[in-house]
Structure formats: C-alpha cells, structure tokens
Design a protein around this motif. Structure first.
Motif, mmCIF file in Angstrom:
data_model
loop_
_atom_site.group_PDB
_atom_site.id
_atom_site.type_symbol
_atom_site.label_atom_id
_atom_site.label_comp_id
_atom_site.label_asym_id
_atom_site.label_seq_id
_atom_site.Cartn_x
_atom_site.Cartn_y
_atom_site.Cartn_z
ATOM 1 N N ASP A 96 -31.263 12.988 -7.290
ATOM 2 C CA ASP A 96 -32.258 13.464 -7.744
ATOM 3 C C ASP A 96 -31.910 15.048 -8.112
ATOM 4 O OD1 ASP A 96 -34.808 15.017 -8.084
ATOM 5 O OD2 ASP A 96 -35.294 14.791 -5.842
ATOM 6 N N ALA A 97 -31.498 15.095 -9.340
ATOM 7 C CA ALA A 97 -30.876 16.295 -9.989
ATOM 8 C C ALA A 97 -31.472 17.508 -9.516
ATOM 9 C CB ALA A 97 -30.348 15.947 -11.321
ATOM 10 N N ALA A 98 -33.095 17.477 -9.837
ATOM 11 C CA ALA A 98 -34.230 18.626 -9.821
ATOM 12 C C ALA A 98 -33.714 19.390 -8.484
ATOM 13 C CB ALA A 98 -35.465 18.231 -10.031
ATOM 14 N N GLY A 99 -33.272 18.591 -7.372
ATOM 15 C CA GLY A 99 -33.086 19.295 -6.143
ATOM 16 C C GLY A 99 -31.847 20.177 -6.058
ATOM 17 N N LEU A 100 -30.986 19.907 -7.366
ATOM 18 C CA LEU A 100 -29.681 20.552 -7.181
ATOM 19 C C LEU A 100 -30.083 21.981 -8.012
ATOM 20 C CD1 LEU A 100 -27.367 18.012 -7.622
ATOM 21 C CD2 LEU A 100 -27.970 18.869 -5.582
ATOM 22 N N GLU A 101 -30.651 21.910 -8.615
ATOM 23 C CA GLU A 101 -31.218 23.445 -9.403
ATOM 24 C C GLU A 101 -31.220 24.722 -8.563
ATOM 25 O OE1 GLU A 101 -31.172 24.004 -12.605
ATOM 26 O OE2 GLU A 101 -31.695 22.409 -13.674
ATOM 27 N N GLY A 102 -30.349 25.649 -9.171
ATOM 28 C CA GLY A 102 -30.431 26.710 -8.215
ATOM 29 C C GLY A 102 -29.325 26.857 -7.373
ATOM 30 N N CYS A 103 -28.486 25.886 -6.982
ATOM 31 C CA CYS A 103 -27.323 25.738 -5.876
ATOM 32 C C CYS A 103 -26.336 26.557 -6.418
ATOM 33 C CB CYS A 103 -27.086 24.578 -5.677
ATOM 34 S SG CYS A 103 -28.199 23.548 -4.383
ATOM 35 N N ASP A 104 -25.752 27.388 -5.628
ATOM 36 C CA ASP A 104 -24.671 28.241 -6.123
ATOM 37 C C ASP A 104 -23.282 27.369 -5.899
ATOM 38 O OD1 ASP A 104 -23.643 30.936 -6.757
ATOM 39 O OD2 ASP A 104 -22.685 30.591 -4.850
ATOM 40 N N ALA A 105 -23.401 26.210 -5.131
ATOM 41 C CA ALA A 105 -22.141 25.558 -5.075
ATOM 42 C C ALA A 105 -22.775 24.120 -4.621
ATOM 43 C CB ALA A 105 -21.287 25.996 -4.063
ATOM 44 N N VAL A 106 -21.948 23.041 -5.278
ATOM 45 C CA VAL A 106 -22.064 21.610 -4.689
ATOM 46 C C VAL A 106 -21.007 21.243 -4.068
ATOM 47 C CG1 VAL A 106 -22.588 19.132 -5.343
ATOM 48 C CG2 VAL A 106 -23.808 21.230 -6.510
ATOM 49 N N VAL A 107 -20.845 20.608 -2.802
ATOM 50 C CA VAL A 107 -19.879 20.201 -2.160
ATOM 51 C C VAL A 107 -20.089 18.633 -1.919
ATOM 52 C CG1 VAL A 107 -18.275 20.400 -0.247
ATOM 53 C CG2 VAL A 107 -19.454 22.505 -1.117
ATOM 54 N N ASN A 108 -18.935 17.873 -2.238
ATOM 55 C CA ASN A 108 -19.200 16.217 -1.970
ATOM 56 C C ASN A 108 -17.994 15.996 -1.149
ATOM 57 O OD1 ASN A 108 -19.504 13.677 -2.570
ATOM 58 N ND2 ASN A 108 -18.422 13.568 -4.383
ATOM 59 N N LEU A 109 -18.484 15.547 0.004
ATOM 60 C CA LEU A 109 -17.603 15.245 1.143
ATOM 61 C C LEU A 109 -18.018 13.812 1.522
ATOM 62 C CD1 LEU A 109 -17.187 18.304 3.178
ATOM 63 C CD2 LEU A 109 -15.576 17.377 1.449
ATOM 64 N N ALA A 110 -18.346 12.714 0.527
ATOM 65 C CA ALA A 110 -18.875 11.468 0.964
ATOM 66 C C ALA A 110 -18.318 10.325 0.558
ATOM 67 C CB ALA A 110 -20.479 11.367 0.229
ATOM 68 N N GLY A 111 -18.484 9.302 1.402
ATOM 69 C CA GLY A 111 -17.636 8.121 1.241
ATOM 70 C C GLY A 111 -17.807 7.047 2.161
ATOM 71 N N ALA A 112 -17.634 5.730 2.268
ATOM 72 C CA ALA A 112 -17.542 4.903 3.150
ATOM 73 C C ALA A 112 -16.196 5.010 3.976
ATOM 74 C CB ALA A 112 -17.422 3.547 2.642
ATOM 75 N N MET B 172 0.971 -1.053 -0.139
ATOM 76 C CA MET B 172 0.014 -0.039 0.100
ATOM 77 C C MET B 172 0.800 1.305 0.054
ATOM 78 S SD MET B 172 -2.772 1.241 2.758
ATOM 79 C CE MET B 172 -1.631 1.810 3.618
ATOM 80 N N GLY B 173 2.134 1.199 0.363
ATOM 81 C CA GLY B 173 2.682 2.557 0.346
ATOM 82 C C GLY B 173 2.581 3.413 1.268
ATOM 83 N N GLY B 174 1.619 3.176 2.307
ATOM 84 C CA GLY B 174 1.525 4.252 3.356
ATOM 85 C C GLY B 174 0.605 5.477 2.886
ATOM 86 N N GLY B 175 -0.158 5.109 1.920
ATOM 87 C CA GLY B 175 -0.852 6.128 1.343
ATOM 88 C C GLY B 175 -2.099 6.565 2.335
ATOM 89 N N HIS B 176 -2.174 7.864 2.240
ATOM 90 C CA HIS B 176 -2.995 8.462 3.405
ATOM 91 C C HIS B 176 -4.187 9.011 2.585
ATOM 92 C CE1 HIS B 176 0.911 8.309 5.204
ATOM 93 N NE2 HIS B 176 1.277 9.429 4.989
ATOM 94 N N VAL B 177 -5.388 8.534 3.191
ATOM 95 C CA VAL B 177 -6.690 9.425 2.481
ATOM 96 C C VAL B 177 -7.267 10.318 3.428
ATOM 97 C CG1 VAL B 177 -8.786 8.900 1.604
ATOM 98 C CG2 VAL B 177 -6.990 7.671 0.847
ATOM 99 N N ALA B 178 -6.919 11.061 4.461
ATOM 100 C CA ALA B 178 -7.727 11.828 4.912
ATOM 101 C C ALA B 178 -9.201 11.607 5.092
ATOM 102 C CB ALA B 178 -7.623 13.224 4.385
ATOM 103 N N ALA B 179 -9.536 10.501 5.635
ATOM 104 C CA ALA B 179 -10.886 10.197 5.789
ATOM 105 C C ALA B 179 -11.699 11.156 6.399
ATOM 106 C CB ALA B 179 -10.742 8.863 6.518
ATOM 107 N N GLY B 180 -11.435 12.075 7.064
ATOM 108 C CA GLY B 180 -12.474 13.215 7.379
ATOM 109 C C GLY B 180 -13.507 13.434 6.506
ATOM 110 N N HIS B 181 -13.333 13.173 5.274
ATOM 111 C CA HIS B 181 -14.082 13.430 4.358
ATOM 112 C C HIS B 181 -15.533 12.615 4.667
ATOM 113 C CE1 HIS B 181 -11.228 15.271 1.514
ATOM 114 N NE2 HIS B 181 -11.157 15.475 2.761
ATOM 115 N N MET B 182 -15.510 11.605 4.620
ATOM 116 C CA MET B 182 -16.407 10.837 3.928
ATOM 117 C C MET B 182 -17.709 10.332 4.899
ATOM 118 S SD MET B 182 -14.594 11.771 2.334
ATOM 119 C CE MET B 182 -15.382 12.717 1.533
ATOM 120 N N ASP B 183 -18.743 10.668 4.401
ATOM 121 C CA ASP B 183 -19.873 10.112 5.186
ATOM 122 C C ASP B 183 -20.942 9.641 3.850
ATOM 123 O OD1 ASP B 183 -21.961 9.002 6.576
ATOM 124 O OD2 ASP B 183 -22.621 11.215 6.904
#
Length: 359
Positions: A115-131, A1-12
């Motif tokens: 549900d893409a319709a719910g994203l209409e009109g958003c100024d920004a989309v932030v993706n911090l999700a993952g197992a 694996m070589g010690g790769g770090h993934v900063a898991a704080g992101h993901m939910d």
C-alpha cells in the motif's frame, strides 16, 4: 553451499517466529522473524541493561522523522523500532494483515504488493523482512520461500519507493554476511566479490532487487549483518539456554570464524547509516574482531561461569541439519571496513562485551 552465512537476524515476514539458529552466515537476527515477547521492552537492549542504540553513536538525533520499518516484529526490527520511538520518531510498521491504525501499512511481500500511499511522507524506509533461514531444513520448497520473501518483498518496496511523489531520503535494505560465502581464515571486507552457493546467490539477488529505488535517485544502503548477539532470537538465542545449562560446546572442530555483532551495535549502525546522507551501498555490520567458534565457546563459558565441555561432530550436524549444516560449519571472517571508515564506533567490539551486553 560453501558455508555462506546470511545473518538471519533480519527477517520477519510478519508470521515467522524468529527463534531460529540460522547458523552464522545468515543469522536469524536478520531474519527478524522473532517476535519479542516483552523481554526486550522499554528501550532496553534484549531485555538487559543496554539501550537499544538510541545513543545514535554519540551524535544528537536528527529532527523527528516518520520512518517505515518492514520486519518490525523481529529481533533487529523490533529493537530498531523501539530505539527510534524512544527518540521521538514516528515508526510505521508494515504488516501482512489489515492495518489497525495510522502507524501500520499493509503489504504482501511474497506476492509483491504494498500500500504505497502509506509510505508517502516517510523520511526513511527500512526493509528487514524475510522468512527465517534457520526455521527448518532447506527443502527445495522452503528455499523458494526464503528467496521469494526477500527478493519479491524488496522489489515491491523498492518499486513503491521509486513511484512516490515524495520519496524517502534513504532506503535501507537488509542483507547478510552470507554474501561472501565460505572465507576460511581469509578476512574480507565490502570490496570482496560474492561467494558461491545458495546463500551468496540469494544475497546478490536480494540486493539487486533494490535497484528501482536506487535508479530513482533514492540513497540506498545494504546492511550485511553478521551473527547478532542477543539473549532471545537469532543464533545466540539458541546458544544461551544450552550454555546456561552447562551443555554448550563447539561445533565441528571449532576453527570456523563467527563474525558477530552486538544487538546494540547493530541498531546503532543502522541509525548511523540512516542519518549520514553521504553513505550508500553495502556495509558489513559485524564487529571488528571476528572470533572462531572455539573462541565463542570459551567466551560463553567464561562470561556465564559454566563449563563448555561438549562438541558436536561435523557428521552429526550434517545428518541433523542437511544442507544448512554448511552454514554452521563454514567460516566467515568478515570485517566492517566501510563502517569504520565512516567514523562509526562500536560499543562492543569484543565478544565478551557483546555477550555481557545481552544478559
């Protein structure tokens, strides 16, 4: 694996409880899996005394915006959502169940549905999700889940963003310092190539999955997050109880670099990147003064006024953690070159201050 770090704080991914250690390279501070149980409530950083980054790095806030956040139940996503809400922005949370109001949008990241319709009109989309990367030993099946929750989820969001009639001004996608893999004593910035192993390969795929948004002309930013220093959630959420009990100590010989970031600075940096229309591409969200695990151990003992006499030998970690042990024992000396060049100022550039801010 070589010690790769993934900063898991992101993901939910909407279900994962984020109290995972996640090593350092993929700290589960990105694995924004940790639900915050009221201890980080009311705009305070990690339940402590520091604001969740609404300072916006010293600049006045932009006009009030509608911002979609995937991973809003986790450590970083929750702190970001609170910070934005405190400044009057409207936060739309992506959830994996039936929405309970206009501020929720349903999605199924592993199966690539939004549900893409719910994203209409958003100024920004932030993706911090993952197992959660540090939730359990990495069986082949769980590595598949780690990958699919990030890559498929990002692809789904990026494609949804690209197809909108009114696309957002910016798409911020979580990534991790695990991109660089094992660096030893060698400092790396955003110009460095990816490392080798599972986590670097994952980060490359994760970032590539955002291509539909970028190709549609949406400004796209990648946050390569380090180890998030927070009282609950992420690697430090595991460390604080041990050190408070006088059971803390170094891991292996302690010479490996841990590139950290205070939760306050993580949120402030994300908002900085959202606000600046001239910034795109990868940014390392790590403090400018990375420290070794031995230095972390000494700093924790000093700030908490507790002895830290113990050490966990490398063979024991490898037996207990399997492949994931490389994430704990590997070294990542990652510098935030592009973030500093953009004018961002860290509130907590040194490890002692970051630890105190989390108390």
């Amino acid at each position: 694996m070589g010690g790769g770090h993934v900063a898991a704080g992101h993901m939910d991914d909407g279900h994962t409880d984020g109290r995972h250690m996640g090593g350092r390279h993929m700290d589960d501070g990105h694995t924004d899996g940790g639900r915050n149980d009221g201890h980080m409530d009311g705009g305070h950083m990690d339940g402590g005394h520091m604001d969740d980054g609404h300072m916006n790095n010293g600049r006045p806030p932009r006009d009030r915006s509608r911002i979609a956040v995937a991973g809003a139940s986790g450590l970083i996503g929750g702190a970001l959502a609170r910070s934005l809400t405190a400044d009057g922005h409207r936060v739309v949370r992506l959830v994996r169940r039936a929405p309970e109001g206009a501020d929720e949008v349903r999605w199924d990241p592993e199966n690539g549905r939004v549900d893409a319709a719910g994203l209409e009109g958003c100024d920004a989309v932030v993706n911090l999700a993952g197992a959660g990367v540090g939730d359990r030993r990495w069986s082949d099946a769980y590595k598949t889940r780690i990958r699919s929750s990030r890559v498929h989820g990002t692809t789904a969001l990026a494609e949804a963003v690209a197809a909108l009639e009114r696309p957002p001004r910016v798409f911020v996608n979580g990534s991790a310092m695990g991109y660089y893999g094992e660096t030893g004593d060698r400092p790396v910035d955003e110009s460095a190539p990816p490392g080798e192993g599972f986590l670097p390969g994952l980060c490359v795929e994760w970032e590539a999955a955002a291509a539909p948004a970028r190709k549609a002309g949406v400004r796209t930013v990648f946050t390569r997050t380090g180890l998030v220093v927070a009282r609950r959630g992420g690697a430090w959420g595991r460390l604080f109880p041990l050190f408070r009990a006088g059971l803390g100590g170094r891991m292996g010989d302690g010479s490996q670099y841990w590139s950290f970031v205070a939760l306050h600075d993580e949120v402030a940096a994300i908002r900085h990147l959202m606000d600046r229309d001239d910034l795109s591409g990868p940014f390392n969200l790590t403090a400018p003064q990375p420290v070794t695990n031995r230095e972390v151990t000494v700093a924790m003992g000093r700030v908490l006024h507790r002895p830290a006499p113990f050490a966990v030998p490398a063979p024991v970690l490898r037996t207990a953690l399997g492949e994931m042990a490389g994430d704990v024992l590997g070294s990542a000396r990652v510098l935030p070159a592009r973030l500093l060049e953009s004018g961002f100022r860290f509130a907590f550039p040194e490890i002692d201050g970051a630890i105190r801010a989390a108390l």
